[in-house]
Design an enzyme around this catalytic site. Structure first.
Site, PDB file in Angstrom:
ATOM      1  N   ALA A  84       0.747  -1.585   0.122  1.00 41.41           N
ATOM      2  CA  ALA A  84      -0.084   0.025  -0.109  1.00 41.41           C
ATOM      3  C   ALA A  84       1.038   1.252  -0.210  1.00 41.41           C
ATOM      4  CB  ALA A  84      -1.126   0.352   1.586  1.00 41.41           C
ATOM      5  N   LEU A  88       1.350   9.782   3.416  1.00 45.89           N
ATOM      6  CA  LEU A  88       2.612  10.258   3.851  1.00 45.89           C
ATOM      7  C   LEU A  88       3.824   9.094   4.007  1.00 45.89           C
ATOM      8  CD1 LEU A  88       0.586  12.004   6.661  1.00 45.89           C
ATOM      9  CD2 LEU A  88       1.061  12.939   4.469  1.00 45.89           C
ATOM     10  N   GLN A  90       4.616   4.488   2.468  1.00 49.29           N
ATOM     11  CA  GLN A  90       4.131   3.126   2.175  1.00 49.29           C
ATOM     12  C   GLN A  90       4.338   2.098   2.643  1.00 49.29           C
ATOM     13  OE1 GLN A  90       6.224   3.678  -1.201  1.00 49.29           O
ATOM     14  NE2 GLN A  90       8.247   2.644  -0.789  1.00 49.29           N
ATOM     15  N   ASP A 241      -9.828   9.592  10.559  1.00 49.43           N
ATOM     16  CA  ASP A 241      -9.391   9.236   9.445  1.00 49.43           C
ATOM     17  C   ASP A 241     -10.209   7.666   9.025  1.00 49.43           C
ATOM     18  OD1 ASP A 241      -8.244  10.135   7.105  1.00 49.43           O
ATOM     19  OD2 ASP A 241      -6.459   9.428   7.436  1.00 49.43           O
TER      20      ASP A 241
END
Length: 324
Positions: A84, A88, A90, A241
């Site tokens: 992924a 900001l 990986q 989030d």
């Protein structure tokens, strides 16, 4: 519709070119279907897990700099290809020397310097909006919104803080079997590299796969709402989030939460008033609803409860509406 779709696609491409700060803002906007047209929400949603990755060489060099040893010393196996890539950082799969499978979250290099530049420019925009009657002027606290966003973004690039948030969130749900939070591997975690238990799942908005494997949308929706009511009304510590890239369904139907960089807290006196509002709605008592809303308005000088609204918006719009 075609024009909006084309404009939304153009916007997503521009956001990608502008870099991590703006990608993060685009991700947040993609959860606000109450503010933006569907075409924009759908297009910006692609920023949740379809962000270009940086090279494995950069990732490994960054890990070695942070941990003070080579990747081979730290891990038995390390996959070059990330599973992924986000605004900001990986995530790479890896295996510890004891055989345990983990996910290694690596921050994008140079992020703090980039934030310094982007946020300095965004402050000028906020100050312009504050002076402009067209954009709300005195009736909207643009400087306050900027300050809050700035604070959150800098907190998000501190992975030690994220790890502590994850541990606290797990403690809050320790007695609820259907909520899962990956364990943090503190011996392999620094301010810019976060190593955690590998906990794969089905993305929460991948309805075709969920349906084909026999998962109940109604149960998922019910548990999702319940988990947020617990966060907002009971613990006061909530995941701020909750886009689909940060939520998944485990093999046993449990709800998996990822990414604890952006969290919110609700003080006890605000929780009490929110609880009064929920009970008033449940009892269908219009007078109590109005009183509870007036009390909440008094607690929010800007009249804006958007951090809480944003956090439950995904479930209300994308799960409940699609449940049988």
């Amino acid at each position: 519709k075609i024009r909006r779709r084309n404009t939304a696609s153009w916007l997503r491409e521009q956001v990608l070119q502008l870099g991590p700060t703006f990608i993060k803002l685009g991700q947040l906007s993609s959860t606000r279907s109450d503010l933006f047209p569907k075409e924009f929400v759908d297009e910006l949603a692609k920023l949740q897990d379809r962000v270009p990755a940086f090279s494995p060489e950069k990732a490994k060099a960054f890990i070695e700099k942070e941990m003070g040893c080579s990747v081979d010393v730290a891990f038995k196996e390390f996959e070059d290809r990330p599973i992924a890539a986000a605004s900001l950082g990986q995530v790479h799969r890896a295996v510890l020397h004891n055989g345990e499978r983990v996910a290694v979250k690596v921050q994008r290099p140079g992020l703090r310097k980039l934030f310094d530049i982007d946020l300095r420019n965004l402050k000028l925009v906020a100050e312009y909006f504050q002076r402009s009657e067209k954009f709300g002027g005195p009736s909207r606290d643009w400087i306050g919104i900027y300050d809050e966003c700035s604070k959150i973004l800098y907190e998000e690039i501190d992975y030690i803080n994220e790890g502590k948030n994850a541990d606290r969130f797990r403690r809050d749900f320790r007695n609820i079997k259907w909520v899962r939070v990956p364990l943090i591997m503190w011996d392999y975690t620094t301010e810019k590299v976060l190593t955690l238990e590998y906990a794969p799942g089905i993305k929460i908005n991948n309805l075709a796969v969920l349906d084909s494997r026999g998962y109940s949308r109604s149960l998922i929706a019910s548990r999702s709402i319940e988990s947020y009511l617990i966060q907002i009304l009971k613990t006061g510590f909530f995941h701020a989030d909750p886009h689909p890239g940060n939520l998944a369904i485990d093999k046993d139907g449990s709800l998996i939460y990822y990414d604890f960089g952006m969290m919110g807290e609700i003080k006890s006196f605000t929780r009490d008033r929110l609880l009064s509002l929920f009970y008033a709605v449940y009892e269908k008592d219009a007078n109590k609803v109005i009183k509870a809303l007036i009390d909440l308005e008094a607690l929010q000088p800007t009249g804006d409860l958007s951090p809480v609204r944003r956090s439950v918006q995904y479930f209300l719009d994308n799960l409940l509406s699609q449940s049988p």
